[in-house]
Structure formats: C-alpha cells, structure tokens
Enzyme design. Structure first.
Site, PDB file in Angstrom:
ATOM      1  N   ASP A 272       0.839  -1.189   0.000  1.00 12.15           N
ATOM      2  CA  ASP A 272       0.000   0.000   0.000  1.00 12.15           C
ATOM      3  C   ASP A 272       0.877   1.242   0.000  1.00 12.15           C
ATOM      4  OD1 ASP A 272      -2.362  -1.446   0.043  1.00 12.15           O
ATOM      5  OD2 ASP A 272      -2.352  -1.599   2.235  1.00 12.15           O
TER       6      ASP A 272
ATOM      7  N   TYR B 201       5.202  -9.631   6.992  1.00 13.08           N
ATOM      8  CA  TYR B 201       4.826  -8.262   7.348  1.00 13.08           C
ATOM      9  C   TYR B 201       5.171  -7.996   8.794  1.00 13.08           C
ATOM     10  CZ  TYR B 201       1.790  -8.306   3.206  1.00 13.08           C
ATOM     11  OH  TYR B 201       1.306  -8.380   1.940  1.00 13.08           O
TER      12      TYR B 201
ATOM     13  N   TYR C 231      -4.836  -9.884   2.486  1.00 12.34           N
ATOM     14  CA  TYR C 231      -4.835  -8.471   2.905  1.00 12.34           C
ATOM     15  C   TYR C 231      -4.604  -8.427   4.417  1.00 12.34           C
ATOM     16  CZ  TYR C 231      -6.805  -7.205  -1.648  1.00 12.34           C
ATOM     17  OH  TYR C 231      -7.017  -7.010  -2.992  1.00 12.34           O
TER      18      TYR C 231
END
Ligand SMILES: [Zn+2]
Ligand SMILES: [Zn+2]
Length: 444
Positions: free
Chosen positions: A266, A332, A405
C-alpha cells in the site's frame, strides 16, 4: 540427373526464371552452393547439351537455346544463338518468381545496416514478408512440375540478407531470442526493425511511506493535468516505478519501459528487508551492454533515500511471467493498537490460533470500488508478537500467503475477514503502521 535437367527445362519453357530462382527449386540437393550457383550449373548443362544437339542438326537444340537466352540474361546461350542462327533474342523477361528482387539483396542489406547502426545488439534475425501472390506462384509452379526438393523464396531472401549483415557486423543470427529482428518487405523495399526489449531484474526497498508503487494517474483529468492534481496529471509527485525507470531509460536509451513487480504494498506501507522482486522491461533500447552496478548506484543516488534497488541483473520475459503469476509468501510487520489493554496470555493464544490458520477473506471494503467482491482462502503461516510497546500497542510479525490483505487480517473488516486479530482478541484492533519485510521468492 536426367530428371533434374528435364524438369528444369520444362520450368524454363513455361516461365522465365533467374539463376537463383531456378536453382532454388533444387535447393535441398547439394551443400555449399548458393541457389544462383545451382541454377547457373543447370543452365550451363542445358546449354552444352543443346549445343551438341544443334550441331548434329536437331532443331530442339536451337529451341532450348532460345529458352535459355530469355532466362535471366544468360549470356553464353545468346552468344551460341548468334553463332548458330545469326539471331539474338530480345533481352530476357523479368524472373517470374522474384521479379528481380534477388538482384537487390545487397541493396536491401545496406539499407538494413543503416538502420541497425543506431542500435547495440549481439545477434539478430531477418524476417521477410512477401506478397501472397509470390508464394502462390512458387507453390503452383512446384505442383505443376512435381518439384520436390525446393526451398522457398522467403528462406532464400532472409538467408542471403542475413549473410550480408553477418559479414558486415560479425554478429550471428539467432532464431530463438534475437536482440533485433530486421523485417524486410523486399517487393516494396520497406525495412523496419523490431528491437526486442531488455529485461533487468532486481529487488527494491521503499524506505518511506506515502509513495505508490506505480504512477497514480489523476482520475479527474486522466493525466492531462487539472487543478485537483496541481497540473501534474498524477496524485503523487513520484512513485517507486518512476524512480527506477527514469535512470534505466537513460542508461539503455530506451523509448519506453514497463515495471513488473511481485505484488505491491500500500501507499502507506514501507517495503523493507531484502526488498521486493521486480523486472523492468526497457522497450526499443539503443544500448544493451550497461554496467548494472553503476546503474544501481545512479538509481539509488537519485532516489534520495526514498527507494533503493539491489542485485540488478539481466533477466528475460519468463521471469516477468513468473513474478507476476507466482503468489510468493510475504512477511509483514505491523504496529497494532487495541481498543482495550491485552494480556500476555491473550497474545499467546492469538499466536497459537492464527499460526497456520486458514483465513476466509472477502474483498476488503476499502478496495471494493475497484475490485470485484470475491472470497479468498489464504493461510497465515506464522504470527508472532515481537514487541510490546504499551498495554494496548504491540508489534506483530506475520508470514502469510501472497494475496492476503493484512490490514483486514488485523481489523476483521466488519466480519468480512475471519478469523482475524480483532475477532480473536474480542476487541477492536487497527494497524498504526504496516511494513512488508520480506517477499519469499527464489532466484530474484
Ligand atoms: Zn528470380
Ligand atoms: Zn488531474
């Protein structure tokens, strides 16, 4: 032997053929000869035997010499005719198959070499486009006379032009993946170059938040420039791809470039660790041999700490396909804030519940306006709490399937992603910061 000569004579009686077009009909016989040499040898033999016949008074001898003289300016036949009958035929008709194009091979090669002079290449291929009537004529001539050992005019032209380019440049012909394809239309004389792209792969790191991966074209003006985008035509002053592409285009002197990456983060997420694999496709490059170490330094110098690239190396289209299709696992790190304090025991149970869990995820609400609503099944491989900042704030590390996501894995997206961190802790959870710290892909 007899049948070659008989067939050749039959062909010549019906159609005027230049040496090369005649020889080409027997092009698969004998090595180390040009088609013109084959054709000339056949015509020579026909002339010798015609001479013999004519001398013995056989009228067929003169007939054959007339045929030969009208075929491709065959001088010896003409001289014999003058001597034997006192008559010389008019100049030969244009070749029925190539209409003289084969005499212009040198010219075509010269023209191609002029165009090629602007480009660096290590190999090439010649592609010939013929009007359909040319191949139709050659096919029907062969069918008519039962000629089975011939090569096509297209082959002969591309080989002969290729030979001349090879001699002038010392570059080899490459069939599978040529740097440049010389596209020749010999009948119109038009020549174009299809310059194949250069592919350069590497990994990029995005060290700041707030820049997109790709240029984000202004939706109000579609890139033309308007008050909303401050006449920039784009919504962000720069992007990862622009920062990487610009120096590449300059180094390779390309006309355009495409940026292909293994997924995207993003705008507000950084890309850290080893970085994300990408391939830049530089289109119509004038240079191919570029010092990639120096290019890497130049990109990093100009990107001023926003983006850095590493491990630049030459790649190919297969790698583009792979990085676009393979959904690599990602790692992440997220700074997560809960609505109420959470205990160590709750966090331990969260790790246990989500490590290895299969997540059902509907398209996130925030991207629904541009993506179809569909259900994805993705797995969290491992989830760890790596740092506690305060009673309500922790740092998580998540390794998961590509395409999951992660923001929604934290918030639950009003139940559209399940299970989620928020659902399992039974309180609201939101990511304050999100970074991609690794993209697990081999070979890039
Ligand atoms: Zn010809
Ligand atoms: Zn605009």
């Amino acid at each position: 032997m007899e049948s070659i000569l008989a067939k050749a004579l039959e062909a010549l009686k019906r159609y005027p053929l230049c040496d090369a077009c005649l020889g080409r009909q027997f092009g698969l016989l004998g090595y180390g000869l040009t088609n013109a040499e084959r054709g000339k040898a056949i015509k020579t033999l026909l002339a010798l035997s015609a001479h013999l016949k004519a001398k013995s008074g056989d009228p067929e001898g003169l007939e054959v010499l007339v045929v030969l003289a009208s075929n491709g300016f065959f001088r010896p036949a003409r001289l014999l005719l003058e001597k034997l009958s006192g008559e010389a035929p008019e100049r030969a008709a244009n070749c029925y198959l190539c209409e003289g194009v084969l005499t212009r091979v040198g010219e075509l090669a010269e023209k191609a070499l002029k165009l090629l002079a602007d480009y660096e290449f290590s190999n090439f291929l010649v592609g010939v486009e013929l009007p359909s009537w040319v191949e139709e004529r050659e096919d029907s001539l062969r069918a008519e006379l039962g000629l089975e050992h011939g090569e096509g005019l297209r082959n002969e032209l591309s080989r002969e032009i290729g030979k001349r380019i090879m001699e002038a440049t010392s570059k080899p012909v490459e069939f599978a993946r040529p740097d440049v394809v010389v596209l020749v239309e010999p009948f119109s004389g038009s020549i174009r170059l299809q310059v194949n792209p250069v592919f350069v792969a590497g990994r990029y790191r995005k060290l700041v938040r707030g820049i997109p991966q790709a240029k984000w074209v202004c939706t109000a003006c579609r890139g033309r420039g308007c008050p909303r985008c401050n006449w920039q035509g784009k919504l962000y002053p720069t992007s990862v791809s622009e920062l990487i592409i610009e120096p590449m285009l300059e180094a390779f002197r390309g006309e355009d470039a495409a940026f292909h990456a293994a997924g995207r983060e993003d705008v507000d997420a950084r890309m850290l660790g080893r970085g994300r694999p990408f391939v830049v496709e530089v289109k119509r490059p004038r240079k191919r041999e570029v010092n990639l170490r120096a290019l890497e330094e130049e990109i990093n110098r100009r990107a001023k700490g926003m983006v850095s690239v590493s491990g630049l190396k030459y790649a190919d289209r297969a790698l583009v396909r792979r990085i676009k299709s393979e959904e690599a696992e990602k790692v992440y790190e997220a700074l997560v804030e809960f609505e109420k304090p959470v205990s160590d025991e709750e966090l331990r149970r969260l790790e246990e519940a989500l490590s290895g869990a299969l997540i059902k995820q509907w398209t996130p609400t925030r991207v629904l306006h541009r993506r179809a609503d569909k259900l994805r099944l993705k797995r969290v491989r491992e989830l760890r709490v790596i740092e506690r900042i305060s009673p309500r704030v922790v740092r998580l590390r998540v390794r998961c399937d590509g395409g999951l996501y992660v923001k929604e894995l934290i918030t639950g997206d009003s139940g559209r992603t399940t299970p989620s961190v928020s659902e399992l802790i039974r309180t609201g959870a939101r990511p304050l910061e999100l970074d991609v710290v690794d993209v697990l892909m081999e070979g890039v």
